[in-house]
Design a protein around this motif. Structure first.
Motif, PDB file in Angstrom:
ATOM      1  N   LYS A 152       0.826  -1.212   0.000  1.00 55.90           N
ATOM      2  CA  LYS A 152       0.000   0.000   0.000  1.00 55.90           C
ATOM      3  C   LYS A 152       0.858   1.259   0.000  1.00 55.90           C
ATOM      4  CE  LYS A 152      -4.081  -1.997   2.084  1.00 55.90           C
ATOM      5  NZ  LYS A 152      -5.051  -1.947   3.179  1.00 55.90           N
ATOM      6  N   GLU A 153       1.967   1.214   0.747  1.00 55.95           N
ATOM      7  CA  GLU A 153       2.842   2.379   0.832  1.00 55.95           C
ATOM      8  C   GLU A 153       3.382   2.790  -0.541  1.00 55.95           C
ATOM      9  OE1 GLU A 153       7.155   3.476   2.789  1.00 55.95           O
ATOM     10  OE2 GLU A 153       6.042   1.787   3.571  1.00 55.95           O
ATOM     11  N   PHE A 154       3.596   1.804  -1.404  1.00 50.65           N
ATOM     12  CA  PHE A 154       4.175   2.068  -2.716  1.00 50.65           C
ATOM     13  C   PHE A 154       3.153   1.978  -3.847  1.00 50.65           C
ATOM     14  CE2 PHE A 154       7.723   0.398  -0.145  1.00 50.65           C
ATOM     15  CZ  PHE A 154       8.529   1.524  -0.194  1.00 50.65           C
ATOM     16  N   ASN A 155       1.880   1.750  -3.525  1.00 44.44           N
ATOM     17  CA  ASN A 155       0.811   1.616  -4.529  1.00 44.44           C
ATOM     18  C   ASN A 155       1.104   0.511  -5.536  1.00 44.44           C
ATOM     19  OD1 ASN A 155      -0.862   3.625  -3.484  1.00 44.44           O
ATOM     20  ND2 ASN A 155       0.296   5.217  -4.547  1.00 44.44           N
ATOM     21  N   SER A 203      -0.990  -3.447 -17.723  1.00 43.58           N
ATOM     22  CA  SER A 203       0.125  -3.036 -18.583  1.00 43.58           C
ATOM     23  C   SER A 203       0.687  -1.670 -18.213  1.00 43.58           C
ATOM     24  CB  SER A 203      -0.314  -3.043 -20.049  1.00 43.58           C
ATOM     25  OG  SER A 203      -1.368  -2.112 -20.233  1.00 43.58           O
ATOM     26  N   ASN A 204       0.059  -0.945 -17.282  1.00 42.65           N
ATOM     27  CA  ASN A 204       0.571   0.382 -16.933  1.00 42.65           C
ATOM     28  C   ASN A 204       1.410   0.367 -15.649  1.00 42.65           C
ATOM     29  OD1 ASN A 204      -1.441  -0.051 -15.093  1.00 42.65           O
ATOM     30  ND2 ASN A 204      -2.518   1.878 -15.439  1.00 42.65           N
ATOM     31  N   LEU A 205       2.050  -0.751 -15.378  1.00 42.23           N
ATOM     32  CA  LEU A 205       2.917  -0.850 -14.208  1.00 42.23           C
ATOM     33  C   LEU A 205       4.124   0.067 -14.344  1.00 42.23           C
ATOM     34  CD1 LEU A 205       3.082  -4.679 -13.511  1.00 42.23           C
ATOM     35  CD2 LEU A 205       1.996  -2.939 -12.112  1.00 42.23           C
ATOM     36  N   HIS A 206       4.608   0.552 -13.217  1.00 42.21           N
ATOM     37  CA  HIS A 206       5.823   1.365 -13.181  1.00 42.21           C
ATOM     38  C   HIS A 206       6.460   1.191 -11.808  1.00 42.21           C
ATOM     39  CE1 HIS A 206       2.747   3.869 -11.328  1.00 42.21           C
ATOM     40  NE2 HIS A 206       3.728   4.440 -10.658  1.00 42.21           N
ATOM     41  N   ILE A 207       7.704   1.612 -11.699  1.00 42.58           N
ATOM     42  CA  ILE A 207       8.395   1.558 -10.409  1.00 42.58           C
ATOM     43  C   ILE A 207       7.971   2.786  -9.611  1.00 42.58           C
ATOM     44  CG2 ILE A 207      10.615   1.593  -9.229  1.00 42.58           C
ATOM     45  CD1 ILE A 207      11.822   0.140 -11.617  1.00 42.58           C
ATOM     46  N   PRO A 208       7.506   2.602  -8.382  1.00 45.46           N
ATOM     47  CA  PRO A 208       7.098   3.745  -7.555  1.00 45.46           C
ATOM     48  C   PRO A 208       8.240   4.729  -7.338  1.00 45.46           C
ATOM     49  CG  PRO A 208       6.310   1.692  -6.600  1.00 45.46           C
ATOM     50  CD  PRO A 208       7.254   1.327  -7.724  1.00 45.46           C
ATOM     51  N   PRO A 209       7.934   6.031  -7.309  1.00 40.02           N
ATOM     52  CA  PRO A 209       8.979   7.059  -7.162  1.00 40.02           C
ATOM     53  C   PRO A 209       9.843   6.889  -5.913  1.00 40.02           C
ATOM     54  CG  PRO A 209       6.832   8.065  -7.599  1.00 40.02           C
ATOM     55  CD  PRO A 209       6.608   6.600  -7.450  1.00 40.02           C
ATOM     56  N   SER A 234      15.925   5.852  -3.783  1.00 36.49           N
ATOM     57  CA  SER A 234      16.701   5.191  -2.731  1.00 36.49           C
ATOM     58  C   SER A 234      17.459   4.005  -3.320  1.00 36.49           C
ATOM     59  CB  SER A 234      15.764   4.706  -1.619  1.00 36.49           C
ATOM     60  OG  SER A 234      16.418   3.787  -0.780  1.00 36.49           O
ATOM     61  N   SER A 235      18.777   4.042  -3.277  1.00 35.75           N
ATOM     62  CA  SER A 235      19.549   2.931  -3.853  1.00 35.75           C
ATOM     63  C   SER A 235      19.290   1.633  -3.089  1.00 35.75           C
ATOM     64  CB  SER A 235      21.041   3.253  -3.912  1.00 35.75           C
ATOM     65  OG  SER A 235      21.551   3.470  -2.621  1.00 35.75           O
ATOM     66  N   LYS A 236      19.045   1.721  -1.787  1.00 33.76           N
ATOM     67  CA  LYS A 236      18.741   0.521  -0.998  1.00 33.76           C
ATOM     68  C   LYS A 236      17.420  -0.104  -1.455  1.00 33.76           C
ATOM     69  CE  LYS A 236      18.027  -1.117   3.705  1.00 33.76           C
ATOM     70  NZ  LYS A 236      17.959  -0.775   5.119  1.00 33.76           N
ATOM     71  N   LEU A 237      16.382   0.719  -1.604  1.00 32.22           N
ATOM     72  CA  LEU A 237      15.092   0.214  -2.084  1.00 32.22           C
ATOM     73  C   LEU A 237      15.184  -0.243  -3.532  1.00 32.22           C
ATOM     74  CD1 LEU A 237      12.544   2.758  -0.523  1.00 32.22           C
ATOM     75  CD2 LEU A 237      12.996   0.389   0.175  1.00 32.22           C
ATOM     76  N   ALA A 238      15.982   0.465  -4.327  1.00 29.02           N
ATOM     77  CA  ALA A 238      16.147   0.088  -5.735  1.00 29.02           C
ATOM     78  C   ALA A 238      16.754  -1.302  -5.850  1.00 29.02           C
ATOM     79  CB  ALA A 238      17.024   1.114  -6.454  1.00 29.02           C
ATOM     80  N   SER A 253      21.128   3.595 -13.839  1.00 25.02           N
ATOM     81  CA  SER A 253      21.488   4.571 -12.804  1.00 25.02           C
ATOM     82  C   SER A 253      22.347   3.932 -11.712  1.00 25.02           C
ATOM     83  CB  SER A 253      20.230   5.193 -12.190  1.00 25.02           C
ATOM     84  OG  SER A 253      19.606   4.316 -11.282  1.00 25.02           O
ATOM     85  N   LEU A 254      22.226   2.605 -11.554  1.00 24.63           N
ATOM     86  CA  LEU A 254      23.061   1.874 -10.602  1.00 24.63           C
ATOM     87  C   LEU A 254      24.394   1.455 -11.227  1.00 24.63           C
ATOM     88  CD1 LEU A 254      20.337  -0.380  -8.921  1.00 24.63           C
ATOM     89  CD2 LEU A 254      21.481   1.606  -7.908  1.00 24.63           C
TER      90      LEU A 254
END
Length: 116
Positions: free
Chosen positions: A2-5, A13-19, A24-28, A71-72
């Motif tokens: 829920k925190e990240f929707n 098909s409209n999935l994306h990575i939450p902002p 955050s490199s740790k979350l990434a 980016s990593l």
């Protein structure tokens, strides 16, 4: 979730990575780990060359994943629904930094190192 929707159940098909994950490199790294563990594979191709592959059909999510991995510092290619890492040093770093948890992938990678 829920925190990240992040939707549960059948994905659209409209999935994306939450902002929040992108900043955050740790979350990434955790996000990539989960994606690779479920939708990825490790295998070797001709001449025992290692390959990391992630398959996903959502175009925006593919773009986000490619952008995030770049980016990593990873060199990643994309073809259709497939995303690939071929560079040996990047693959080695991927297993050290991302730390996949899927035993099947980890065992295949260890076997590849033994055979190299």
């Amino acid at each position: 979730r829920k925190e990240f929707n992040i939707p549960s159940g059948k994905k659209t098909s409209n999935l994306h990575i939450p902002p929040q994950i992108l900043t955050s490199s740790k979350l990434a790294r955790a996000y990539i780990r989960g994606l690779f563990d479920t939708d990825g594979s490790f295998y070797t191709r001709r001449n025992n060359e290692p390959v990391i592959e992630i398959i996903n059909t959502a175009p925006q999510l593919q773009k986000d994943v490619v952008d995030l991995l770049r980016s990593l510092g990873y060199k990643i290619g994309r073809s259709g629904k497939n995303m690939y890492i071929y560079n040996k040093k990047d693959i080695e770093r991927f297993f050290k930094e991302i730390k996949p948890a899927n035993r099947k992938h980890v065992e295949k990678y260890k076997k590849h190192l033994e055979d190299s």
